[in-house]
Design a protein around this motif. Structure first.
Motif, PDB file in Angstrom:
ATOM      1  N   GLY A 112       0.748  -1.238   0.000  1.00  0.00           N
ATOM      2  CA  GLY A 112       0.000   0.000   0.000  1.00  0.00           C
ATOM      3  C   GLY A 112       0.775   1.282   0.000  1.00  0.00           C
ATOM      4  O   GLY A 112       0.195   2.374  -0.039  1.00  0.00           O
ATOM      5  N   THR A 113       2.111   1.213   0.041  1.00  0.00           N
ATOM      6  CA  THR A 113       2.938   2.415   0.038  1.00  0.00           C
ATOM      7  C   THR A 113       4.160   2.198  -0.849  1.00  0.00           C
ATOM      8  O   THR A 113       5.052   1.453  -0.461  1.00  0.00           O
ATOM      9  N   PRO A 114       4.194   2.792  -2.039  1.00  0.00           N
ATOM     10  CA  PRO A 114       3.207   3.706  -2.622  1.00  0.00           C
ATOM     11  C   PRO A 114       1.979   2.948  -3.126  1.00  0.00           C
ATOM     12  O   PRO A 114       2.062   1.753  -3.424  1.00  0.00           O
ATOM     13  N   ALA A 115       0.865   3.645  -3.222  1.00  0.00           N
ATOM     14  CA  ALA A 115      -0.349   3.042  -3.751  1.00  0.00           C
ATOM     15  C   ALA A 115      -0.274   2.962  -5.268  1.00  0.00           C
ATOM     16  O   ALA A 115       0.323   3.827  -5.921  1.00  0.00           O
ATOM     17  N   ALA A 116      -0.857   1.899  -5.813  1.00  0.00           N
ATOM     18  CA  ALA A 116      -0.919   1.764  -7.270  1.00  0.00           C
ATOM     19  C   ALA A 116      -1.818   2.857  -7.847  1.00  0.00           C
ATOM     20  O   ALA A 116      -2.864   3.182  -7.278  1.00  0.00           O
ATOM     21  N   ARG A 117      -1.423   3.407  -8.981  1.00  0.00           N
ATOM     22  CA  ARG A 117      -2.241   4.418  -9.642  1.00  0.00           C
ATOM     23  C   ARG A 117      -3.284   3.767 -10.551  1.00  0.00           C
ATOM     24  O   ARG A 117      -4.335   4.349 -10.835  1.00  0.00           O
ATOM     25  N   ALA A 118      -2.997   2.563 -11.025  1.00  0.00           N
ATOM     26  CA  ALA A 118      -3.947   1.826 -11.867  1.00  0.00           C
ATOM     27  C   ALA A 118      -3.713   0.341 -11.659  1.00  0.00           C
ATOM     28  O   ALA A 118      -2.640  -0.086 -11.238  1.00  0.00           O
ATOM     29  N   GLY A 119      -4.745  -0.462 -11.967  1.00  0.00           N
ATOM     30  CA  GLY A 119      -4.648  -1.903 -11.808  1.00  0.00           C
ATOM     31  C   GLY A 119      -5.269  -2.376 -10.505  1.00  0.00           C
ATOM     32  O   GLY A 119      -5.856  -1.588  -9.752  1.00  0.00           O
ATOM     33  N   SER A 120      -5.133  -3.675 -10.226  1.00  0.00           N
ATOM     34  CA  SER A 120      -5.751  -4.241  -9.029  1.00  0.00           C
ATOM     35  C   SER A 120      -4.832  -5.254  -8.366  1.00  0.00           C
ATOM     36  O   SER A 120      -4.049  -5.946  -9.025  1.00  0.00           O
ATOM     37  N   ILE A 121      -4.929  -5.315  -7.029  1.00  0.00           N
ATOM     38  CA  ILE A 121      -4.231  -6.305  -6.215  1.00  0.00           C
ATOM     39  C   ILE A 121      -5.285  -6.989  -5.357  1.00  0.00           C
ATOM     40  O   ILE A 121      -5.977  -6.333  -4.567  1.00  0.00           O
ATOM     41  N   VAL A 122      -5.432  -8.303  -5.523  1.00  0.00           N
ATOM     42  CA  VAL A 122      -6.446  -9.066  -4.801  1.00  0.00           C
ATOM     43  C   VAL A 122      -5.750 -10.113  -3.948  1.00  0.00           C
ATOM     44  O   VAL A 122      -4.954 -10.916  -4.445  1.00  0.00           O
ATOM     45  N   PHE A 123      -6.046 -10.103  -2.654  1.00  0.00           N
ATOM     46  CA  PHE A 123      -5.472 -11.064  -1.712  1.00  0.00           C
ATOM     47  C   PHE A 123      -6.597 -11.895  -1.120  1.00  0.00           C
ATOM     48  O   PHE A 123      -7.509 -11.365  -0.492  1.00  0.00           O
ATOM     49  N   GLU A 124      -6.539 -13.197  -1.353  1.00  0.00           N
ATOM     50  CA  GLU A 124      -7.544 -14.136  -0.873  1.00  0.00           C
ATOM     51  C   GLU A 124      -8.959 -13.656  -1.198  1.00  0.00           C
ATOM     52  O   GLU A 124      -9.869 -13.689  -0.364  1.00  0.00           O
ATOM     53  N   GLY A 125      -9.131 -13.195  -2.431  1.00  0.00           N
ATOM     54  CA  GLY A 125     -10.437 -12.780  -2.918  1.00  0.00           C
ATOM     55  C   GLY A 125     -10.858 -11.376  -2.558  1.00  0.00           C
ATOM     56  O   GLY A 125     -11.919 -10.909  -2.996  1.00  0.00           O
ATOM     57  N   LYS A 126     -10.055 -10.648  -1.786  1.00  0.00           N
ATOM     58  CA  LYS A 126     -10.381  -9.287  -1.353  1.00  0.00           C
ATOM     59  C   LYS A 126      -9.493  -8.283  -2.076  1.00  0.00           C
ATOM     60  O   LYS A 126      -8.266  -8.423  -2.079  1.00  0.00           O
ATOM     61  N   ASP A 127     -10.104  -7.274  -2.682  1.00  0.00           N
ATOM     62  CA  ASP A 127      -9.353  -6.225  -3.359  1.00  0.00           C
ATOM     63  C   ASP A 127      -8.700  -5.329  -2.310  1.00  0.00           C
ATOM     64  O   ASP A 127      -9.388  -4.661  -1.527  1.00  0.00           O
ATOM     65  N   ILE A 128      -7.371  -5.318  -2.287  1.00  0.00           N
ATOM     66  CA  ILE A 128      -6.629  -4.527  -1.298  1.00  0.00           C
ATOM     67  C   ILE A 128      -5.931  -3.329  -1.931  1.00  0.00           C
ATOM     68  O   ILE A 128      -5.159  -2.643  -1.264  1.00  0.00           O
ATOM     69  N   THR A 129      -6.219  -3.067  -3.194  1.00  0.00           N
ATOM     70  CA  THR A 129      -5.479  -2.053  -3.950  1.00  0.00           C
ATOM     71  C   THR A 129      -5.503  -0.693  -3.270  1.00  0.00           C
ATOM     72  O   THR A 129      -4.503   0.034  -3.279  1.00  0.00           O
ATOM     73  N   ARG A 130      -6.638  -0.314  -2.689  1.00  0.00           N
ATOM     74  CA  ARG A 130      -6.785   1.022  -2.117  1.00  0.00           C
ATOM     75  C   ARG A 130      -6.774   1.025  -0.587  1.00  0.00           C
ATOM     76  O   ARG A 130      -7.010   2.064   0.030  1.00  0.00           O
TER      77      ARG A 130
END
Length: 255
Positions: free
Chosen positions: A68-86
């Protein structure tokens, strides 16, 4: 991106195959500088996955972006089915991810025991004694040094402490950033043996960022190669070790 067919890697095959971490189209910036340029990557439960590449390729940036630091400006990160991108970093860590960062970043004025206590802050106190004994079994030197300030430890001992502190949070996904950096070959072998052991005996899922391509690929079930913020190749650890491009770029001149 070259995507090779998966064959048995040097490490034992993981018992499960459900995707734990899914990264899709990640773009990360430092100001106006684009450090990650559309990264796609998967880590399945029970695997050791390694990311290799030269210094400055963006490997550490990817690990930090997952956290989460730095945060992605685009795209997605999913951990165990949960979107953690933001999500903020503290919420991501509480979901079951722990990082041993590049440069160790232990608390130098705290003792070994106090550093390990810091790692356990998000877990149930009832687990502390058992988890501490587990760390001392993995790294016996830390038991001998438990009253010593972290900043007075050797580089190898500090790396063991950084990994131990991460494990005290009882993660399901362990992120390791350059654990061999600056260490003597004997210590490097010990560190990698511990990584292999916690994967085989505990089923710990590990995402490993490494410049030491030889050790990393021998350890990993699967690997990715990063060049200038992009994934350029992927395959089993054994396949990448045998690949002529990988050997030329990262393995020539000895191990």
């Amino acid at each position: 991106m070259s995507d090779m067919q998966t064959k048995p890697a040097t490490a034992a095959a993981p018992a499960t195959g459900a995707t734990m971490l899914q990264i899709r189209g990640i773009h990360t910036f430092y100001g106006q500088i684009e450090a990650l340029k559309g990264v796609d990557l998967d880590v399945r439960q029970g695997e050791i996955v390694t990311l290799i590449g030269s210094n400055g390729a963006g490997k550490s940036t990817l690990l930090m972006t997952i956290c989460g630091t730095p945060a992605a400006r685009a795209g997605s990160i999913v951990f165990e089915g949960k979107d953690i991108t933001r999500l903020p970093t503290f919420q991501i860590m509480r979901l079951g991810i722990a990082q041993s960062p590049e440069g160790r970043r232990i608390f130098p004025r705290m003792t070994v025991m106090e550093n390990l206590q810091m790692g356990a802050l998000t877990t149930d106190e009832a687990h502390f004694a058992g988890d501490l004994e587990r760390i001392f079994t993995l790294f016996p030197i830390l038991k001998k040094r438990q009253g010593q300030r972290g900043g007075t430890l050797s580089g190898g001992e500090q790396q063991m402490l950084a990994i131990g502190r991460a494990l005290m949070s009882r993660p399901r996904l362990l992120l390791l950033d350059e654990p061999s950096l600056g260490l003597a070959p004997l210590i490097v072998r010990q560190i990698f043996e511990v990584i292999r052991d916690i994967n085989r005996t505990e089923g710990m899922t590990v995402f490993l960022v490494e410049q030491n391509a030889y050790h990393a690929l021998r350890l990993a079930h699967r690997g990715y190669v990063m060049v200038n913020g992009q994934i350029t190749m992927s395959g089993s650890g054994r396949e990448l070790l045998a690949n002529s491009e990988v050997r030329s770029a990262y393995l020539e001149g000895g191990h």
